[in-house]
Every structure is written in C-alpha cells, then in structure tokens.
Design an enzyme around this catalytic site. Structure first.
Site, PDB file in Angstrom:
ATOM      1  N   GLY A  11       0.831  -1.209   0.000  1.00  0.00           N
ATOM      2  CA  GLY A  11       0.000   0.000   0.000  1.00  0.00           C
ATOM      3  C   GLY A  11       0.858   1.249   0.000  1.00  0.00           C
ATOM      4  O   GLY A  11       2.096   1.188  -0.093  1.00  0.00           O
ATOM      5  N   SER A  76      -4.951  -2.366   6.058  1.00  0.00           N
ATOM      6  CA  SER A  76      -6.358  -1.976   6.257  1.00  0.00           C
ATOM      7  C   SER A  76      -6.758  -1.083   5.095  1.00  0.00           C
ATOM      8  O   SER A  76      -5.977  -0.220   4.698  1.00  0.00           O
ATOM      9  CB  SER A  76      -6.540  -1.165   7.547  1.00  0.00           C
ATOM     10  OG  SER A  76      -7.851  -0.611   7.570  1.00  0.00           O
ATOM     11  N   ALA A 115      -1.134   0.873  13.144  1.00  0.00           N
ATOM     12  CA  ALA A 115      -1.507   2.123  12.477  1.00  0.00           C
ATOM     13  C   ALA A 115      -2.933   2.456  12.869  1.00  0.00           C
ATOM     14  O   ALA A 115      -3.881   1.864  12.371  1.00  0.00           O
ATOM     15  CB  ALA A 115      -1.416   1.946  10.968  1.00  0.00           C
ATOM     16  N   TYR A 146     -14.837   1.626   9.771  1.00  0.00           N
ATOM     17  CA  TYR A 146     -13.400   1.948   9.850  1.00  0.00           C
ATOM     18  C   TYR A 146     -13.062   2.489  11.240  1.00  0.00           C
ATOM     19  O   TYR A 146     -12.159   2.002  11.905  1.00  0.00           O
ATOM     20  CB  TYR A 146     -13.083   2.973   8.775  1.00  0.00           C
ATOM     21  CG  TYR A 146     -11.634   3.393   8.688  1.00  0.00           C
ATOM     22  CD1 TYR A 146     -10.654   2.492   8.281  1.00  0.00           C
ATOM     23  CD2 TYR A 146     -11.244   4.690   8.996  1.00  0.00           C
ATOM     24  CE1 TYR A 146      -9.320   2.884   8.171  1.00  0.00           C
ATOM     25  CE2 TYR A 146      -9.919   5.096   8.886  1.00  0.00           C
ATOM     26  CZ  TYR A 146      -8.959   4.188   8.471  1.00  0.00           C
ATOM     27  OH  TYR A 146      -7.656   4.583   8.360  1.00  0.00           O
TER      28      TYR A 146
HETATM   29  N1  LIG Z   1      -2.820   7.419   4.417  1.00  0.00           N
HETATM   30  C1  LIG Z   1      -3.342   8.066   5.444  1.00  0.00           C
HETATM   31  O1  LIG Z   1      -3.497   9.296   5.401  1.00  0.00           O
HETATM   32  C2  LIG Z   1      -3.749   7.313   6.684  1.00  0.00           C
HETATM   33  C3  LIG Z   1      -4.375   8.044   7.720  1.00  0.00           C
HETATM   34  C4  LIG Z   1      -4.737   7.360   8.867  1.00  0.00           C
HETATM   35  C5  LIG Z   1      -4.457   6.016   9.021  1.00  0.00           C
HETATM   36  N2  LIG Z   1      -3.846   5.343   7.999  1.00  0.00           N
HETATM   37  C6  LIG Z   1      -3.614   3.905   8.207  1.00  0.00           C
HETATM   38  O2  LIG Z   1      -2.385   3.502   7.630  1.00  0.00           O
HETATM   39  C7  LIG Z   1      -2.516   2.199   7.056  1.00  0.00           C
HETATM   40  C8  LIG Z   1      -2.100   2.215   5.596  1.00  0.00           C
HETATM   41  O3  LIG Z   1      -2.910   3.133   4.883  1.00  0.00           O
HETATM   42  P1  LIG Z   1      -2.592   3.502   3.360  1.00  0.00           P
HETATM   43  O4  LIG Z   1      -2.994   4.914   3.170  1.00  0.00           O
HETATM   44  O5  LIG Z   1      -1.216   3.083   3.033  1.00  0.00           O
HETATM   45  O6  LIG Z   1      -3.662   2.588   2.606  1.00  0.00           O
HETATM   46  P2  LIG Z   1      -3.483   1.578   1.376  1.00  0.00           P
HETATM   47  O7  LIG Z   1      -4.835   1.133   0.981  1.00  0.00           O
HETATM   48  O8  LIG Z   1      -2.613   2.210   0.346  1.00  0.00           O
HETATM   49  O9  LIG Z   1      -2.676   0.391   2.032  1.00  0.00           O
HETATM   50  C9  LIG Z   1      -3.268  -0.607   2.797  1.00  0.00           C
HETATM   51  C10 LIG Z   1      -2.682  -1.935   2.375  1.00  0.00           C
HETATM   52  O10 LIG Z   1      -3.226  -2.964   3.201  1.00  0.00           O
HETATM   53  C11 LIG Z   1      -3.530  -4.081   2.388  1.00  0.00           C
HETATM   54  N3  LIG Z   1      -4.559  -4.872   3.074  1.00  0.00           N
HETATM   55  C12 LIG Z   1      -5.835  -4.514   3.373  1.00  0.00           C
HETATM   56  N4  LIG Z   1      -6.471  -5.503   4.019  1.00  0.00           N
HETATM   57  C13 LIG Z   1      -5.570  -6.515   4.141  1.00  0.00           C
HETATM   58  C14 LIG Z   1      -5.620  -7.808   4.734  1.00  0.00           C
HETATM   59  N5  LIG Z   1      -6.723  -8.288   5.313  1.00  0.00           N
HETATM   60  N6  LIG Z   1      -4.494  -8.589   4.683  1.00  0.00           N
HETATM   61  C15 LIG Z   1      -3.350  -8.133   4.106  1.00  0.00           C
HETATM   62  N7  LIG Z   1      -3.258  -6.918   3.526  1.00  0.00           N
HETATM   63  C16 LIG Z   1      -4.348  -6.117   3.544  1.00  0.00           C
HETATM   64  C17 LIG Z   1      -3.987  -3.479   1.079  1.00  0.00           C
HETATM   65  O11 LIG Z   1      -3.933  -4.368  -0.017  1.00  0.00           O
HETATM   66  C18 LIG Z   1      -3.037  -2.307   0.928  1.00  0.00           C
HETATM   67  O12 LIG Z   1      -1.859  -2.666   0.243  1.00  0.00           O
HETATM   68  C19 LIG Z   1      -3.958   1.762   7.282  1.00  0.00           C
HETATM   69  O13 LIG Z   1      -4.030   0.958   8.432  1.00  0.00           O
HETATM   70  C20 LIG Z   1      -4.681   3.071   7.509  1.00  0.00           C
HETATM   71  O14 LIG Z   1      -5.809   2.898   8.329  1.00  0.00           O
HETATM   72  C21 LIG Z   1      -3.501   5.961   6.833  1.00  0.00           C
END
Ligand SMILES: NC(=O)c1ccc[n+]([C@@H]2O[C@H](COP(=O)([O-])OP(=O)(O)OC[C@H]3O[C@@H](n4cnc5c(N)ncnc54)[C@H](O)[C@@H]3O)[C@@H](O)[C@H]2O)c1
Length: 328
Positions: A11, A76, A115, A146
């Site tokens: 991700g 996630s 996270a 979420y």
């Molecule tokens: N990007 C932000 O601004 C932000 C803000 C708050 C929290 N977060 C948290 O950071 C984390 C990453 O977010 P991101 O922006 O990189 O999102 P993203 O969607 O780019 O990355 C999430 C990754 O998790 C993988 N994934 C989802 N469910 C899965 C499962 N059951 N088993 C294995 N892999 C799984 C997806 O395929 C994806 O590659 C998340 O937990 C998110 O809640 C991100």
C-alpha cells in the site's frame, strides 16, 4: 540484522515504510493481500536479498518462519471509498487481523506498532485534537466500520500491553499524502489531481469551508520510525498541524496543475468531519519530531509522481475494482 514484518506492504504507507526499514539496514518481510494495494509499489524491492514478500490476508492466521524483532500492522483499507466498498474486510482486518498479529508478536517476542488514525476522533468537538480526547464517533454510520475497527484495534493492543506485557506502540495517523497514493481512492489530494489530469472540473464537497491538514509521507514515516524506537506505549498523533480549507486547497491545486477547469460544489457526504487538526505536542516532546516538508514542496513531488504514471497505470489506478470480493 534485525527483522521487521510490515503488513499492508504493497500500500501507500506500507511501501514507504518498507523503503525506510531497508535503508536502515533491516531485513523486511512484507505481507499484503493486495486488496487495495499494488505490487508495483514494492517491485523495486523484490530483487533485494533482505526483502521478502508474502501474499496473505492477515485476517486469517499469520505464520512467519523467521524470528521477528518488530511488526508494523498497516494492513487496512484506508480511504472512505475503499472501506465503504469493503466494510466487512475493514472490520475484520482491524479486529481479527490485529488479534492475529498481537498473537504473532507475543510468540516471537516482537514489538508491535499499529496504524491507528485520526478517525478515532470521529467528527471531533475539540480542536485541535489531543490524544486524550475520546472522540465523537457514530458507531452505526457508514464510516463506523473503519472508525470502530481502529478503536477496537487500539483497545486490544492496550489489553495485550497491560495483560501480557507485550511491547506495543500506537500511532494515530492524520491525513498523509505523497507518491504511490491511488488516484481513485477518494481522498482529497488524488481526487483533485486526478480531475485536473483528466481535464475535469474539481469537485468541492459542501462550501469548502471544512479544513484538513496534510502531512507529507516522508515526515509521517520518520515519525512512525521514531515512535517504534521509543519506549512510549500510549497513542501519539503524527500529522501536520497546518490547516487549510478545502476551498483554498482546491485553488492551490488549480495553480499547481495549471488546469483551466473550474470548481463545482456537491453536498457534503454523511459524517464527513468539518475540521481535522492534530495537536502534536506529545510527538514534539516525546519523539523530538515535527513535520519538515512544506506543502508546496510535498505537493510538487506528489504531482510529479501522478504525472509520471503511464496511461495504463492511470487507468489501472482509476478503476481498481474489488467489489467481487465485497461479500466476504
Ligand atoms: N494514508 C493516510 O493518510 C492514513 C491516515 C490514517 C491512518 N492510515 C492507516 O495507515 C494504514 C495504511 O494506509 P494507506 O494509506 O497506506 O492505505 P493503502 O490502501 O494504500 O494500504 C493498505 C494496504 O493494506 C492491504 N490490506 C488490506 N487488508 C488486508 C488484509 N486483510 N491482509 C493483508 N493486507 C491487507 C492493502 O492491499 C493495501 O496494500 C492503514 O491501516 C490506515 O488505516 C492511513
């Protein structure tokens, strides 16, 4: 060499964390089921000896043969479009997935960082949000899948910390942006840039007076790294406190991209927070961390990334469809 397992490795944030830990000399084991991620984000790591990838759903039992020093649980769905399409998987990865990884951390004697998110504050009644604010969340609203998964994730993590003495860390991430975001993930920055690149008008929800604060990914990754290496087990906000209204931000995007499109206004989605701004006093005092990258600089790098994508990648990024897996 120390070993780190990073879930959600393909991700946006997970792939940048893989880069950071490789740079710091770790063996990195990435795990992802690719539901919202893309292998392209980590293909440059695949040839490295100290990188390994497991295609696995962490909501199912997680087995890793190697010793583990650290686990970072980033798997996630993370954007409203994603978690509204796959609500059950979102609840499962925050609850069952976290439970599996806590069990793995306990078995391996590893330190686990989860996270979490500013969404645990819901539509906050306190500004800026400090870590001791309990939040204002609609448990049964569409975004509840979420928000509540993340709140449960924090609770079970603290329970393992208190009951089993597990070493745990909780980062509450505020809006983060940068290269490798997906164009169609519904978050404001890729949405605006995508519209500008396609020559469409930019959609502002509500009157645009709602505010956001955006943290560049390199700053976020540095904050997470420092938290992992610290001895602080309670949640810490990591984000950029500099606030901007969506309307002003849309104008900045028009300037950055040089698009001659206009702004169009649509009704605000349900439970969309009016204001989001982290109080980062704890991160400053405990981790000596604060964001360094100015929005102008970060946005330039992000726009360059989106512009550099081939037509095929742009198409793929716009149309990733996982509705067939929606029912599980
Ligand atoms: N990007 C932000 O601004 C932000 C803000 C708050 C929290 N977060 C948290 O950071 C984390 C990453 O977010 P991101 O922006 O990189 O999102 P993203 O969607 O780019 O990355 C999430 C990754 O998790 C993988 N994934 C989802 N469910 C899965 C499962 N059951 N088993 C294995 N892999 C799984 C997806 O395929 C994806 O590659 C998340 O937990 C998110 O809640 C991100």
């Amino acid at each position: 060499m120390k070993n780190v397992l990073i879930t959600g490795a393909a991700g946006f944030l997970g792939s940048h964390l893989c880069d950071k830990f490789i740079e710091e000399g770790f063996k990195v084991i990435g795990m992802d089921n690719l539901i919202t991620g893309d292998l392209k984000n980590i293909e440059h790591l695949m040839k490295l000896e100290n990188f390994e990838f497991y295609h696995h759903d962490v909501s199912k039992f997680v087995h890793v043969p190697d010793d583990l020093d650290y686990i970072l649980h980033f798997a996630s769905p993370a954007s409203p479009i994603d978690y509204l399409k796959i609500p059950i998987q979102t609840l499962k990865v925050g609850s069952l997935g976290t439970h599996n990884l806590l069990g793995l951390a306990k078995a391996k004697g590893a330190r686990l960082l989860i996270a979490s998110t500013s969404e645990v504050y819901g539509d906050p009644l306190v500004h800026p949000q400090t870590e001791d604010y309990y939040g204002n969340v609609n448990t049964i609203g569409p975004r509840g899948v979420y928000d509540e998964a993340k709140r449960f994730q924090e609770s079970i993590t603290m329970a393992y910390h208190r009951f089993h003495g597990l070493e745990t860390r909780i980062v509450r991430i505020f809006n983060t942006y940068g290269p490798r975001m997906r164009l169609n993930d519904g978050r404001v920055i890729p949405a605006f840039i995508g519209q500008a690149l396609r020559g469409e008008d930019l959609t502002v929800f509500g009157d645009g007076s709602q505010t956001r604060s955006f943290c560049y990914v390199d700053d976020q990754v540095e904050g997470i790294y420092r938290l992992l290496m610290s001895d602080y087990a309670e949640p810490i906000n990591i984000g950029n406190p500099y606030e901007i209204s969506i309307l002003d931000f849309a104008k900045e995007i028009i300037k950055l991209t040089g698009t001659d499109q206009k702004l169009i206004f649509k009704p605000l989605p349900k439970d969309d927070p009016m204001q989001r701004q982290p109080d980062i006093s704890k991160a400053k005092s405990i981790l000596s961390w604060e964001p360094k990258v100015e929005r102008e600089e970060g946005m330039k790098l992000t726009y360059q990334y989106f512009k550099s994508l081939s037509k095929e990648e742009l198409r793929r990024s716009e149309h990733k469809d996982f509705t067939d897996r929606n029912k599980r």
